[in-house]
Design a protein around this motif. Structure first.
Motif, PDB file in Angstrom:
ATOM      1  N   LEU A   1     -34.401 -49.697 -35.121  1.00  0.00           N
ATOM      2  CA  LEU A   1     -35.447 -49.103 -35.960  1.00  0.00           C
ATOM      3  C   LEU A   1     -35.241 -49.482 -37.423  1.00  0.00           C
ATOM      4  CD1 LEU A   1     -37.837 -47.083 -36.340  1.00  0.00           C
ATOM      5  CD2 LEU A   1     -36.095 -45.295 -36.594  1.00  0.00           C
ATOM      6  N   GLY A   2     -34.001 -49.326 -37.917  1.00  0.00           N
ATOM      7  CA  GLY A   2     -33.708 -49.684 -39.299  1.00  0.00           C
ATOM      8  C   GLY A   2     -33.916 -51.161 -39.575  1.00  0.00           C
ATOM      9  N   THR A   3     -33.531 -51.997 -38.607  1.00  0.00           N
ATOM     10  CA  THR A   3     -33.750 -53.433 -38.762  1.00  0.00           C
ATOM     11  C   THR A   3     -35.234 -53.751 -38.796  1.00  0.00           C
ATOM     12  OG1 THR A   3     -31.669 -53.889 -37.609  1.00  0.00           O
ATOM     13  CG2 THR A   3     -33.240 -55.700 -37.787  1.00  0.00           C
ATOM     14  N   GLY A   4     -36.016 -52.998 -38.020  1.00  0.00           N
ATOM     15  CA  GLY A   4     -37.467 -53.181 -38.040  1.00  0.00           C
ATOM     16  C   GLY A   4     -38.066 -52.841 -39.392  1.00  0.00           C
ATOM     17  N   VAL A   5     -37.541 -51.791 -40.024  1.00  0.00           N
ATOM     18  CA  VAL A   5     -38.003 -51.427 -41.365  1.00  0.00           C
ATOM     19  C   VAL A   5     -37.720 -52.574 -42.334  1.00  0.00           C
ATOM     20  CG1 VAL A   5     -37.687 -49.848 -43.313  1.00  0.00           C
ATOM     21  CG2 VAL A   5     -37.700 -48.951 -40.968  1.00  0.00           C
ATOM     22  N   TYR A   6     -36.492 -53.087 -42.264  1.00  0.00           N
ATOM     23  CA  TYR A   6     -36.127 -54.224 -43.117  1.00  0.00           C
ATOM     24  C   TYR A   6     -36.991 -55.442 -42.805  1.00  0.00           C
ATOM     25  CZ  TYR A   6     -33.520 -58.317 -44.613  1.00  0.00           C
ATOM     26  OH  TYR A   6     -33.176 -59.528 -45.157  1.00  0.00           O
ATOM     27  N   GLY A   7     -37.198 -55.721 -41.518  1.00  0.00           N
ATOM     28  CA  GLY A   7     -37.989 -56.879 -41.122  1.00  0.00           C
ATOM     29  C   GLY A   7     -39.438 -56.780 -41.559  1.00  0.00           C
ATOM     30  N   GLY A   8     -40.011 -55.588 -41.471  1.00  0.00           N
ATOM     31  CA  GLY A   8     -41.389 -55.415 -41.924  1.00  0.00           C
ATOM     32  C   GLY A   8     -41.521 -55.528 -43.421  1.00  0.00           C
ATOM     33  N   TYR A   9     -40.431 -55.209 -44.125  1.00  0.00           N
ATOM     34  CA  TYR A   9     -40.439 -55.257 -45.589  1.00  0.00           C
ATOM     35  C   TYR A   9     -40.267 -56.675 -46.109  1.00  0.00           C
ATOM     36  CZ  TYR A   9     -39.397 -53.832 -50.380  1.00  0.00           C
ATOM     37  OH  TYR A   9     -39.422 -53.662 -51.738  1.00  0.00           O
ATOM     38  N   PHE A  10     -39.308 -57.404 -45.550  1.00  0.00           N
ATOM     39  CA  PHE A  10     -39.048 -58.772 -46.013  1.00  0.00           C
ATOM     40  C   PHE A  10     -38.805 -59.720 -44.852  1.00  0.00           C
ATOM     41  CE2 PHE A  10     -35.906 -61.836 -48.038  1.00  0.00           C
ATOM     42  CZ  PHE A  10     -36.908 -62.654 -48.537  1.00  0.00           C
ATOM     43  N   GLY A  11     -37.865 -59.420 -43.990  1.00  0.00           N
ATOM     44  CA  GLY A  11     -37.725 -60.184 -42.747  1.00  0.00           C
ATOM     45  C   GLY A  11     -36.612 -61.192 -42.674  1.00  0.00           C
TER      46      GLY A  11
ATOM     47  N   ALA B   1     -47.885 -58.042 -39.792  1.00  0.00           N
ATOM     48  CA  ALA B   1     -48.991 -58.952 -40.070  1.00  0.00           C
ATOM     49  C   ALA B   1     -50.341 -58.259 -39.896  1.00  0.00           C
ATOM     50  CB  ALA B   1     -48.903 -60.173 -39.154  1.00  0.00           C
ATOM     51  N   ILE B   2     -50.483 -57.458 -38.854  1.00  0.00           N
ATOM     52  CA  ILE B   2     -51.737 -56.740 -38.615  1.00  0.00           C
ATOM     53  C   ILE B   2     -52.053 -55.804 -39.776  1.00  0.00           C
ATOM     54  CG2 ILE B   2     -52.845 -54.997 -37.152  1.00  0.00           C
ATOM     55  CD1 ILE B   2     -51.362 -56.260 -34.772  1.00  0.00           C
TER      56      ILE B   2
ATOM     57  N   THR C   1     -54.879 -70.242 -46.171  1.00  0.00           N
ATOM     58  CA  THR C   1     -54.489 -71.649 -46.091  1.00  0.00           C
ATOM     59  C   THR C   1     -52.985 -71.770 -45.896  1.00  0.00           C
ATOM     60  OG1 THR C   1     -56.314 -72.298 -47.538  1.00  0.00           O
ATOM     61  CG2 THR C   1     -54.522 -73.878 -47.258  1.00  0.00           C
ATOM     62  N   VAL C   2     -52.240 -71.037 -46.712  1.00  0.00           N
ATOM     63  CA  VAL C   2     -50.777 -71.027 -46.587  1.00  0.00           C
ATOM     64  C   VAL C   2     -50.360 -70.483 -45.227  1.00  0.00           C
ATOM     65  CG1 VAL C   2     -48.670 -69.926 -47.435  1.00  0.00           C
ATOM     66  CG2 VAL C   2     -50.298 -70.900 -49.053  1.00  0.00           C
ATOM     67  N   ALA C   3     -50.959 -69.358 -44.830  1.00  0.00           N
ATOM     68  CA  ALA C   3     -50.607 -68.750 -43.546  1.00  0.00           C
ATOM     69  C   ALA C   3     -50.881 -69.713 -42.396  1.00  0.00           C
ATOM     70  CB  ALA C   3     -51.385 -67.452 -43.349  1.00  0.00           C
ATOM     71  N   GLY C   4     -51.984 -70.455 -42.473  1.00  0.00           N
ATOM     72  CA  GLY C   4     -52.322 -71.403 -41.416  1.00  0.00           C
ATOM     73  C   GLY C   4     -51.340 -72.556 -41.323  1.00  0.00           C
ATOM     74  N   VAL C   5     -50.953 -73.098 -42.475  1.00  0.00           N
ATOM     75  CA  VAL C   5     -49.989 -74.203 -42.484  1.00  0.00           C
ATOM     76  C   VAL C   5     -48.650 -73.741 -41.915  1.00  0.00           C
ATOM     77  CG1 VAL C   5     -48.637 -75.746 -43.973  1.00  0.00           C
ATOM     78  CG2 VAL C   5     -51.078 -75.400 -44.414  1.00  0.00           C
ATOM     79  N   ILE C   6     -48.210 -72.553 -42.326  1.00  0.00           N
ATOM     80  CA  ILE C   6     -46.940 -72.019 -41.822  1.00  0.00           C
ATOM     81  C   ILE C   6     -47.039 -71.734 -40.327  1.00  0.00           C
ATOM     82  CG2 ILE C   6     -45.339 -70.068 -41.942  1.00  0.00           C
ATOM     83  CD1 ILE C   6     -45.873 -69.933 -44.928  1.00  0.00           C
ATOM     84  N   ALA C   7     -48.181 -71.249 -39.876  1.00  0.00           N
ATOM     85  CA  ALA C   7     -48.359 -70.937 -38.451  1.00  0.00           C
ATOM     86  C   ALA C   7     -48.190 -72.181 -37.587  1.00  0.00           C
ATOM     87  CB  ALA C   7     -49.737 -70.314 -38.225  1.00  0.00           C
ATOM     88  N   VAL C   8     -48.817 -73.284 -37.996  1.00  0.00           N
ATOM     89  CA  VAL C   8     -48.708 -74.529 -37.226  1.00  0.00           C
ATOM     90  C   VAL C   8     -47.265 -75.034 -37.229  1.00  0.00           C
ATOM     91  CG1 VAL C   8     -49.421 -76.936 -37.102  1.00  0.00           C
ATOM     92  CG2 VAL C   8     -51.103 -75.176 -37.626  1.00  0.00           C
ATOM     93  N   GLY C   9     -46.654 -75.072 -38.412  1.00  0.00           N
ATOM     94  CA  GLY C   9     -45.282 -75.574 -38.516  1.00  0.00           C
ATOM     95  C   GLY C   9     -44.280 -74.704 -37.789  1.00  0.00           C
ATOM     96  N   SER C  10     -44.403 -73.389 -37.922  1.00  0.00           N
ATOM     97  CA  SER C  10     -43.429 -72.490 -37.291  1.00  0.00           C
ATOM     98  C   SER C  10     -43.562 -72.487 -35.771  1.00  0.00           C
ATOM     99  CB  SER C  10     -43.585 -71.072 -37.838  1.00  0.00           C
ATOM    100  OG  SER C  10     -44.814 -70.489 -37.452  1.00  0.00           O
TER     101      SER C  10
ATOM    102  N   ASN D   1     -46.510 -65.447 -45.678  1.00  0.00           N
ATOM    103  CA  ASN D   1     -45.406 -66.002 -44.911  1.00  0.00           C
ATOM    104  C   ASN D   1     -45.192 -65.223 -43.616  1.00  0.00           C
ATOM    105  OD1 ASN D   1     -42.899 -67.689 -44.639  1.00  0.00           O
ATOM    106  ND2 ASN D   1     -41.945 -65.677 -44.806  1.00  0.00           N
ATOM    107  N   THR D   2     -45.209 -63.901 -43.706  1.00  0.00           N
ATOM    108  CA  THR D   2     -45.018 -63.070 -42.514  1.00  0.00           C
ATOM    109  C   THR D   2     -46.082 -63.356 -41.467  1.00  0.00           C
ATOM    110  OG1 THR D   2     -43.970 -61.284 -43.776  1.00  0.00           O
ATOM    111  CG2 THR D   2     -44.953 -60.692 -41.663  1.00  0.00           C
ATOM    112  N   ILE D   3     -47.328 -63.443 -41.900  1.00  0.00           N
ATOM    113  CA  ILE D   3     -48.427 -63.722 -40.970  1.00  0.00           C
ATOM    114  C   ILE D   3     -48.269 -65.108 -40.362  1.00  0.00           C
ATOM    115  CG2 ILE D   3     -50.924 -64.089 -40.826  1.00  0.00           C
ATOM    116  CD1 ILE D   3     -51.192 -61.942 -43.033  1.00  0.00           C
ATOM    117  N   GLY D   4     -47.905 -66.076 -41.183  1.00  0.00           N
ATOM    118  CA  GLY D   4     -47.767 -67.440 -40.689  1.00  0.00           C
ATOM    119  C   GLY D   4     -46.639 -67.622 -39.697  1.00  0.00           C
TER     120      GLY D   4
END
Length: 250
Positions: free
Chosen positions: A145-155, A193-194, A205-214, A48-51
């Motif tokens: 910075l703290g928000t970035g930690v949270y975002g990288g963890y779940f988002g 994502a990296i 497949t999931v990441a690709g579908v989410i990427a197009v839609g998002s 999901n994060t990658i997509g």
């Protein structure tokens, strides 16, 4: 992947991309959708994060006019988001989710309160410092910075958290702040994502579908969001944030 599953995930991704552009919390649409179709939580979160990366990038591009004159702010806060995103992604890969997840509803509700009180906070800051602050100082940097930690963890709802911080420490137009929020979210999602691509399993497949839609949702969301008044945008942020907090608590 079945046709119905593909359509459902794509539709969720369009909605998530649009919501991320305007307020944030799009993950709370796509992530539960993936879980509903039986994807393991970590695999769902990673894919999901990658997509969602192309979606937040398209939203940031859609707000490019509001980014003018904010280069210094973006460079400073962008570093905080970069470091936080890496740290959060490492936490996802190494630690249990239980302790961190229990704090999520509280963090989101605090952010909603900050957004709701933003006009009063700005007046209070104006009385304390007639010059105002262009960068928010160390407290804002640490918060990003703290928000970035949270975002990288779940988002989910990292945009709400960022807007709450901006409302507390910066005096600026809410649309300009929303543009910064989209850039910082792009950085967090991008570095996470990296790292995920490099070290863990991804359902492409999931990441690709989410990427197009998002991506589609991000473009639409940016166009709609830029036309909203500050009061309406602030109301949407609070409404989505409260919904996110309830969903996270459940």
């Amino acid at each position: 992947m079945q046709a119905f599953e593909t359509v459902a995930i794509a539709a969720a991704a369009v909605a998530a991309g649009g919501i991320n552009a305007v307020v944030g919390s799009g993950t709370l649409i796509t992530f539960p959708t993936l879980l509903a179709f039986g994807y393991p939580p970590v695999l769902a979160n990673v894919s999901n994060t990658i997509g969602l990366v192309p979606g937040v990038l398209s939203a940031a591009y859609g707000y490019r006019a509001e980014l003018k004159g904010q280069r210094s702010r973006l460079l400073k806060l962008g570093l905080a988001s970069l470091l936080g995103g890496v740290a959060g992604a490492v936490l996802l890969l190494k630690l249990s989710a239980d302790t961190f997840s229990s704090a999520v509803p509280v963090l989101i509700l605090i952010a909603c309160a900050l957004v709701l009180l933003q006009p009063r906070l700005q007046k209070w800051l104006a009385r304390r410092d007639s010059r105002g602050r262009a960068d928010g100082g160390v407290p804002l940097w640490a918060g990003v910075l703290g928000t970035g930690v949270y975002g990288g963890y779940f988002g989910a709802a990292q945009g709400v958290l960022l807007m709450g911080l901006f409302g507390s420490f910066l005096r600026d137009d809410v649309q300009r702040l929303n543009a910064v929020k989209n850039v910082l979210a792009s950085i967090v999602n991008g570095v996470a994502a990296i790292l995920f691509i490099a070290v863990t399993t991804v359902d492409w497949t999931v990441a690709g579908v989410i990427a197009v839609g998002s991506t589609l949702g991000g473009v639409i969301g940016a166009r709609v969001g830029r036309r909203l008044s500050p009061a309406v945008l602030r109301g949407l942020i609070v409404a989505v944030g409260v919904t996110a907090a309830v969903a996270a608590a459940v």
